[in-house]
Each structure stands twice: as C-alpha cells, then as structure tokens.
Design an enzyme around this catalytic site. Structure first.
Site, PDB file in Angstrom:
ATOM      1  N   ARG A   6     -10.780 -11.389   0.296  1.00 28.86           N
ATOM      2  CA  ARG A   6     -11.626 -12.550  -0.228  1.00 28.86           C
ATOM      3  C   ARG A   6     -10.681 -13.546   0.271  1.00 28.86           C
ATOM      4  NH1 ARG A   6     -10.907  -9.263  -5.815  1.00 28.86           N
ATOM      5  NH2 ARG A   6     -11.003  -7.533  -4.318  1.00 28.86           N
ATOM      6  N   LYS A  40       0.700  -1.342   0.026  1.00 29.96           N
ATOM      7  CA  LYS A  40      -0.012   0.173  -0.313  1.00 29.96           C
ATOM      8  C   LYS A  40       0.878   0.987  -0.078  1.00 29.96           C
ATOM      9  CE  LYS A  40      -3.878  -1.467   2.011  1.00 29.96           C
ATOM     10  NZ  LYS A  40      -5.138  -1.513   1.448  1.00 29.96           N
TER      11      LYS A  40
END
Length: 375
Positions: free
Chosen positions: A353, A279
C-alpha cells in the site's frame, strides 16, 4: 501455437486431432452430432455405456479408423448447460489442447465451444477458445537446463461452418491471442527468480514491449522519485541495495484529450521479506511473486497495445524490494507521501500500500475516468 480460422465441417478435417464437445447429460448435437454420425454412432455408444457424461473437464479420445480423415477425435465435457459461460469455454479449450499435446498431435482443429447451443456470439466463442488453448499450453522453462520439449500442437484451426462468420471468428481469435500473450508475459515475470526479476529488469521488459506495440514508456529512477517526493515508495526501497523503478506505460497518449482515460496501477515488490515485520519462513518462499500486480499491469498494457483499444490507458508499475538492513524503514516511523499526507508505519510488511499510495497520487494527474489498482 498458430491459430487460424477456416471454413468447413469439422468431420471433413484431416487434422491430427479434431475437438468436439458435449454438455453434461445431453445427447450429441450440432457439429458433435455430425461427427457421431460419421463415426456410425461411436460417440453415442460412449455415452450409452456410461464412459462419457459430458462432466466439466472430462476428456475422451476416439480413433476413427478411416471413417473420417482425422486421426483422432478428442471429446471434452462442458458441464451443466445452466452453468455455461466463457470461463467454461476457456477451461474446456485448455483441457483439449493439453490432451492434444499429450497425444503429440501437431495439427489440431476444433469447433467453437459455445457458438451454437451455448448461445454465445462467434467472436466471443473464438476469443475464449483461443485464450484457453494458448494459456492451457503455457509452460515456463526459464532457467532450466534440460532439453526443451517440442511445442505441440503447433497449429489450431477454428473450423467455422458458415463462411460468413469467418471475419468475426478471426477477430475473436486475434483478440484471444493478444490477451493470452499478455497473460504469458505476466506469468513469465512472476516465475522468474528474484535475482533476475529486479525493478530494473521489469523496466527493461516494459521498454521492450512498448517498442513492440507502440506504447510510450517512461522509467523514473530514485532521483526523479525524490524530486516528486514519493516518500512512501522510497521508504520501502531504502533498505535494499537494488534500486527502485517507477514504470509508466501509456497507450494513445496523443489522443488523451479526446478519449476516456483509464489508469492501471500494480504493486511491484520484487522480493518481500516483510522488512522488520519479518515474514515467517513458511511464507518467505513465495515472495518473489509479490511483484505480480505490476507484472499484470505490464502484461495488460502489452495486450492493450496489441488490441489497439480506443481508450487512453496508463499503466503504473512502482517496483522495489522490501528488505532488512541498516537503512530499512522501521515500525513507528512516519513518512510523507507525494501528496503531503503523512503515514505512520505500524507494520513494514504493509509495503504494498506504500508503493500504491504514491502510484495513486501520480495517477491523479491523468484525470482518469477509472483507476484499477492491483496488489
């Protein structure tokens, strides 16, 4: 803050502050009109002067000067009547409670916003007022070392004109308090620093609330997850020295065969660097909150237990860090989830996920009527 329902007229309350309301562009009606009349038209004067219109979120304070027993009157705006709903009640109650806190009022009393002209049931209105008031006063102190301010207000009385409506109002208030407690629990976990709110810590919180409200709890550790072949979850966890947990909370397990089953599954990434799909620094500062989905599940299960819902509800909270290291998973790897489906990793920052994949496979064993997944 203690919330209770009492019969009576709001203008007769001797609380430190009473709370009334007004729709935008309207004239005082119902309980607000009764207070206005007791104050010789002071509320009407406030409206007439243009100092109060009833706009959503607007707040004004009047001082009765012994015209009524209460020391203060807090007026809150409801906004346009056509836009009124329970969310408006929650926000209105929150604004009123915050104003009472600012005024250092210990004991407050309020009418039920929406139970009259708002056309909501007594129970709905009481629940929304309780939720909004409690959550509006939420204040995370956590690891701060300065002196904690005195909690104010300490009590809120829901003043019910018709004594026959007291049971419905109390039921609504109790439901609102239970839901607010679950939300506050979730907020506390989200606000904690990541060196404290680890997967093991979340499992500990789950065990504590399970004991308090009568839920079944089971916590799977790495070896148990390996036995279930949870390859998606374990791929995310393998880059961290902090071990993962798979938290299972269950309400009404003993009645699972006779009740509809609902499964809640929440993402519990207790810190998310993005892994090797790193990130940017601008995003890294909020990544302790990437466990909020799992936190919401634990908070919801706490409320469900308190409310003793007539459903079989299962809460699943897979929890792990997503870190960088010599054991971390990498883009272009292929891993296998617990149902045998293979997953090619295009981005290690799609870790949520991965956790939810194995959680949803696990959810299938309960044959649920519905599944809610929260990322």
């Amino acid at each position: 803050m203690d919330i209770k329902t009492i019969p009576g007229a709001i203008q007769a309350s001797d609380a430190d502050a009473i709370i009334v309301n007004l729709f935008e562009g309207a004239q005082p009606g119902g309980a607000t009109k009764a207070v206005d009349q007791s104050l010789a038209g002071a509320i009407g004067d406030l409206i007439e002067s243009g100092d109060f219109s009833g706009k959503a979120g607007q707040v004004a304070v009047l001082y009765p000067r012994d015209a009524i027993p209460a020391r203060r009157v807090i007026m809150v705006g409801l906004g346009p009547r056509e836009e009124f709903n329970v969310d408006v009640i929650r926000r209105t109650a929150a604004r009123a409670a915050q104003k009472a806190r600012d005024l250092k009022a210990e004991r407050t009393a309020t009418i039920l916003h929406g139970a009259g002209a708002g056309e909501l049931s007594i129970e709905e209105a009481a629940q929304a007022v309780a939720e909004g008031s409690l959550l509006g006063l939420y204040d995370y102190r956590g690891q701060k070392t300065d002196d904690r301010p005195e909690p104010r207000p300490t009590s809120l009385e829901l003043v019910i004109f018709n004594e026959g409506d007291i049971p419905a109002a109390q039921q609504g208030a109790d439901a609102g308090a239970a839901i607010a407690a679950g939300v506050a629990l979730t907020r506390d976990m989200v606000n904690l620093p990541p060196n404290i709110c680890t997967p093991a810590y979340m499992a500990q919180v789950a065990a504590e609330i399970a004991e308090e409200v009568g839920l079944r709890v089971e916590v799977l550790e790495r070896k148990q997850m390996e036995a279930l072949k949870m390859g998606a979850l374990l791929a995310v966890a393998q880059g961290s020295d902090t071990p993962p947990r798979f938290i299972i909370l269950e309400h009404n397990r003993e009645r699972a065969s006779e009740l509809d089953s609902i499964v809640l599954a929440g993402k519990g990434v207790t810190f998310d660097t993005g892994g090797y799909s790193l990130k940017p620094k601008e995003s890294m500062g909020t990544m302790k909150a990437d466990m909020a989905g799992a936190g919401a599940v634990i908070g919801a299960m706490y409320a469900i237990g308190k409310l003793n819902l007539n459903l079989h509800v299962v809460g699943l909270a897979p929890a792990a860090d997503n870190m960088i290291g010599s054991h971390a998973y990498r883009p272009q790897e292929v891993v296998t989830a617990s149902n045998g489906v293979t997953i090619e990793i295009n981005s290690t920052d799609a870790e949520g996920r991965m956790l939810l994949a194995d959680a949803l496979v696990y959810a299938a064993r309960f044959r649920p009527a519905a599944v809610v997944d929260i990322a």
